[in-house]
Design a protein around this motif. Structure first.
Motif, PDB file in Angstrom:
ATOM      1  N   ARG A 204     -16.895  17.002 -13.898  1.00 47.47           N
ATOM      2  CA  ARG A 204     -15.487  16.954 -13.490  1.00 47.47           C
ATOM      3  C   ARG A 204     -15.376  16.383 -12.069  1.00 47.47           C
ATOM      4  O   ARG A 204     -14.458  15.626 -11.757  1.00 47.47           O
ATOM      5  N   LEU A 205     -16.359  16.725 -11.228  1.00 47.13           N
ATOM      6  CA  LEU A 205     -16.371  16.202  -9.860  1.00 47.13           C
ATOM      7  C   LEU A 205     -16.556  14.688  -9.863  1.00 47.13           C
ATOM      8  O   LEU A 205     -15.863  13.962  -9.150  1.00 47.13           O
ATOM      9  N   ASP A 206     -17.498  14.225 -10.671  1.00 46.52           N
ATOM     10  CA  ASP A 206     -17.718  12.772 -10.778  1.00 46.52           C
ATOM     11  C   ASP A 206     -16.442  12.056 -11.201  1.00 46.52           C
ATOM     12  O   ASP A 206     -16.127  10.975 -10.724  1.00 46.52           O
ATOM     13  N   ALA A 207     -15.740  12.691 -12.132  1.00 46.35           N
ATOM     14  CA  ALA A 207     -14.560  12.031 -12.708  1.00 46.35           C
ATOM     15  C   ALA A 207     -13.345  12.095 -11.786  1.00 46.35           C
ATOM     16  O   ALA A 207     -12.408  11.304 -11.941  1.00 46.35           O
ATOM     17  N   ALA A 208     -13.353  13.029 -10.816  1.00 42.56           N
ATOM     18  CA  ALA A 208     -12.174  13.211  -9.956  1.00 42.56           C
ATOM     19  C   ALA A 208     -12.039  12.020  -9.004  1.00 42.56           C
ATOM     20  O   ALA A 208     -12.946  11.715  -8.242  1.00 42.56           O
ATOM     21  N   ARG A 209     -10.903  11.362  -9.065  1.00 44.11           N
ATOM     22  CA  ARG A 209     -10.661  10.173  -8.235  1.00 44.11           C
ATOM     23  C   ARG A 209      -9.613  10.517  -7.178  1.00 44.11           C
ATOM     24  O   ARG A 209      -8.449  10.762  -7.507  1.00 44.11           O
ATOM     25  N   ARG A 231      -5.462   7.860 -10.267  1.00 48.95           N
ATOM     26  CA  ARG A 231      -5.952   8.754  -9.216  1.00 48.95           C
ATOM     27  C   ARG A 231      -5.544  10.184  -9.549  1.00 48.95           C
ATOM     28  O   ARG A 231      -4.465  10.418 -10.081  1.00 48.95           O
ATOM     29  N   ASP A 232      -6.420  11.117  -9.181  1.00 45.71           N
ATOM     30  CA  ASP A 232      -6.121  12.532  -9.434  1.00 45.71           C
ATOM     31  C   ASP A 232      -5.622  13.230  -8.182  1.00 45.71           C
ATOM     32  O   ASP A 232      -5.249  14.403  -8.230  1.00 45.71           O
ATOM     33  N   GLY A 233      -5.658  12.518  -7.067  1.00 44.57           N
ATOM     34  CA  GLY A 233      -5.190  13.113  -5.816  1.00 44.57           C
ATOM     35  C   GLY A 233      -5.166  12.058  -4.737  1.00 44.57           C
ATOM     36  O   GLY A 233      -5.769  10.988  -4.871  1.00 44.57           O
ATOM     37  N   LEU A 234      -4.438  12.355  -3.666  1.00 45.07           N
ATOM     38  CA  LEU A 234      -4.293  11.392  -2.573  1.00 45.07           C
ATOM     39  C   LEU A 234      -4.315  12.138  -1.248  1.00 45.07           C
ATOM     40  O   LEU A 234      -3.708  13.204  -1.107  1.00 45.07           O
ATOM     41  N   VAL A 235      -5.041  11.569  -0.286  1.00 44.70           N
ATOM     42  CA  VAL A 235      -4.966  12.037   1.099  1.00 44.70           C
ATOM     43  C   VAL A 235      -4.259  10.944   1.888  1.00 44.70           C
ATOM     44  O   VAL A 235      -4.630   9.767   1.803  1.00 44.70           O
ATOM     45  N   VAL A 236      -3.240  11.327   2.625  1.00 47.15           N
ATOM     46  CA  VAL A 236      -2.520  10.384   3.476  1.00 47.15           C
ATOM     47  C   VAL A 236      -2.901  10.663   4.924  1.00 47.15           C
ATOM     48  O   VAL A 236      -2.790  11.798   5.387  1.00 47.15           O
ATOM     49  N   ALA A 237      -3.385   9.617   5.614  1.00 46.36           N
ATOM     50  CA  ALA A 237      -3.636   9.736   7.053  1.00 46.36           C
ATOM     51  C   ALA A 237      -2.405   9.167   7.752  1.00 46.36           C
ATOM     52  O   ALA A 237      -2.231   7.951   7.872  1.00 46.36           O
ATOM     53  N   GLY A 238      -1.531  10.067   8.161  1.00 44.48           N
ATOM     54  CA  GLY A 238      -0.254   9.653   8.744  1.00 44.48           C
ATOM     55  C   GLY A 238      -0.362   9.421  10.243  1.00 44.48           C
ATOM     56  O   GLY A 238      -1.387   9.677  10.871  1.00 44.48           O
ATOM     57  N   PHE A 239       0.725   8.931  10.810  1.00 44.32           N
ATOM     58  CA  PHE A 239       0.796   8.784  12.264  1.00 44.32           C
ATOM     59  C   PHE A 239       0.823  10.177  12.895  1.00 44.32           C
ATOM     60  O   PHE A 239       1.410  11.119  12.338  1.00 44.32           O
ATOM     61  N   GLY A 240       0.282  10.267  14.095  1.00 41.10           N
ATOM     62  CA  GLY A 240       0.473  11.447  14.954  1.00 41.10           C
ATOM     63  C   GLY A 240       0.383  12.778  14.246  1.00 41.10           C
ATOM     64  O   GLY A 240      -0.649  13.134  13.671  1.00 41.10           O
ATOM     65  N   VAL A 241       1.469  13.528  14.283  1.00 37.08           N
ATOM     66  CA  VAL A 241       1.475  14.886  13.724  1.00 37.08           C
ATOM     67  C   VAL A 241       1.745  14.902  12.218  1.00 37.08           C
ATOM     68  O   VAL A 241       1.984  15.961  11.627  1.00 37.08           O
ATOM     69  N   GLY A 242       1.706  13.709  11.588  1.00 38.06           N
ATOM     70  CA  GLY A 242       1.872  13.638  10.140  1.00 38.06           C
ATOM     71  C   GLY A 242       3.146  12.928   9.731  1.00 38.06           C
ATOM     72  O   GLY A 242       3.921  13.461   8.921  1.00 38.06           O
ATOM     73  N   HIS A 243       3.349  11.737  10.273  1.00 40.86           N
ATOM     74  CA  HIS A 243       4.563  10.974   9.978  1.00 40.86           C
ATOM     75  C   HIS A 243       4.232   9.676   9.248  1.00 40.86           C
ATOM     76  O   HIS A 243       3.144   9.119   9.419  1.00 40.86           O
ATOM     77  N   VAL A 244       5.185   9.209   8.462  1.00 37.22           N
ATOM     78  CA  VAL A 244       5.037   7.937   7.744  1.00 37.22           C
ATOM     79  C   VAL A 244       6.353   7.175   7.879  1.00 37.22           C
ATOM     80  O   VAL A 244       7.406   7.778   8.147  1.00 37.22           O
ATOM     81  N   PRO A 245       6.346   5.836   7.699  1.00 34.96           N
ATOM     82  CA  PRO A 245       7.618   5.098   7.680  1.00 34.96           C
ATOM     83  C   PRO A 245       8.544   5.693   6.619  1.00 34.96           C
ATOM     84  O   PRO A 245       8.070   6.086   5.536  1.00 34.96           O
ATOM     85  N   SER A 246       9.836   5.743   6.900  1.00 38.93           N
ATOM     86  CA  SER A 246      10.758   6.449   5.994  1.00 38.93           C
ATOM     87  C   SER A 246      10.733   5.867   4.580  1.00 38.93           C
ATOM     88  O   SER A 246      10.926   6.601   3.607  1.00 38.93           O
TER      89      SER A 246
END
Ligand code: ASP
Length: 327
Positions: A204-209, A231-246
């Motif tokens: 399951r770990l191998d298959a997790a994208r 994809r089974d999940g997403l990590v977003v590396a946002g600006f600063g304290v966790g912001h993204v363009p609107s």
């Protein structure tokens, strides 16, 4: 009592040359032979060599295999374990190991920034420091550690922050847990460790994208939307304290309805916030849209945790609770 040394390759083992560049080829016996002072450690080293590779080629499955073998070693009486590997992915592999390591015995990762053919190669000193940490009573109960440049770092916090410096490993949020001084391991801080993640299924770990997307200036939403499906999940590396363009906020909200989406900061230190800013695309807005708060975890560590949790079959609530504990 022995220290078991697992060698996985990396610059510490890169000597000889292929096509004008060094390649990983030294075995554990060669590494040990290059370390003055190792014989005085008081514990024999028991070497287990894996095929030496650049650390860019390591996999989650291999690291979990290393953890199993290291577990068997400590169950068989080893006082501690050292693993040598390339430095490029060490901040991820050590954290992956830490998340599942259930023993008080130290599991210590190290490597080298300068290969053995260079003046001032740092591999021997790092290996000696790692062996000392592996045998140190003060290092017990601290989980997986990284010994580098005579510093001891928690796998949970450590980052590779320089491409060539021998002092590349730092822990921006916490500092080193300790130092190796005149051969003595001095532990200054003992952070609490969450209980290990259990129930990980290797297939399951191998298959997790899990995708990692770093947000950049003046970005449109198409690139982000293009990461899915598959994809089974997403990590977003946002600006600063966790912001993204609107413009990205509704796309992330829609994705968060389908898969876990974790919000982290691209800054390299500090936490994402929860409730300070209110604009569309701010941390509070993204939280309302269902994103999971990554806390103090940097994007790479958050990706390791999310993929491991998916490999353990965690549901949304369990993932949110795990990030609240680990972040
Ligand atoms: N590229 C190498 C590796 O990660 C770098 C190193 O070992 O320092 O395998």
């Amino acid at each position: 009592m022995t220290v078991v040394l697992f060698t996985l390759g990396g610059t510490i083992a890169m000597a000889g040359s292929v096509g004008g560049g060094v390649v990983a080829r030294l075995a554990g016996a060669d590494l040990i032979a290059a370390v003055p002072g190792l014989a005085d450690l008081g514990h024999p080293l028991d070497v287990r060599d894996a095929p030496p590779v650049p650390s860019a080629n390591l996999t989650y499955r291999q690291i979990l295999g290393l953890v199993d073998a290291a577990s068997a070693a400590v169950n068989g009486g080893a006082v501690g374990v050292v693993a040598t590997q390339g430095t490029d992915t060490l901040e991820e592999t050590a954290y992956l190991a830490d998340l599942v390591w259930p023993h008080p015995e130290p599991l210590v990762f190290t490597g080298a920034m300068r290969n053995p053919t260079l003046a001032g190669a740092d591999g021997p000193a790092n290996l000696l420091a790692a062996a000392r940490v592996a045998t140190a009573p003060a290092a017990r109960g601290l989980g997986a550690l990284v010994a580098f440049h005579d510093e001891v770092h928690a796998a949970r916090w450590v980052r590779k922050t320089h491409s060539t410096s021998t002092a590349a490993f730092v822990s921006p949020n916490a500092g080193p847990l300790g130092h190796v001084v005149e051969g003595e391991v001095r532990v200054l801080t003992r952070p609490q460790r969450p209980p290990p993640v259990t129930g990980v299924d290797p297939d399951r770990l191998d298959a997790a994208r899990v995708a990692l997307h770093t947000v950049t200036l003046d970005e449109d939403a198409d690139q982000l939307a293009g990461l899915f499906p598959g994809r089974d999940g997403l990590v977003v590396a946002g600006f600063g304290v966790g912001h993204v363009p609107s413009a990205l906020a509704p796309v992330l909200g829609e994705l968060a309805e389908r898969v876990p989406v974790v919000l982290t900061s691209r800054t390299g230190a500090g936490s994402v916030l929860r409730r300070t800013y209110g604009a569309v695309g701010s941390e509070a807005d993204l939280r309302r849209r269902g994103l999971v708060n990554g806390g103090l975890l940097d994007p790479y560590k958050a990706k390791v945790l999310l993929r491991l949790l998916l490999g353990a079959g965690a549901d949304r609530a369990e993932i949110a609770a795990a990030f609240a504990r680990h972040g």
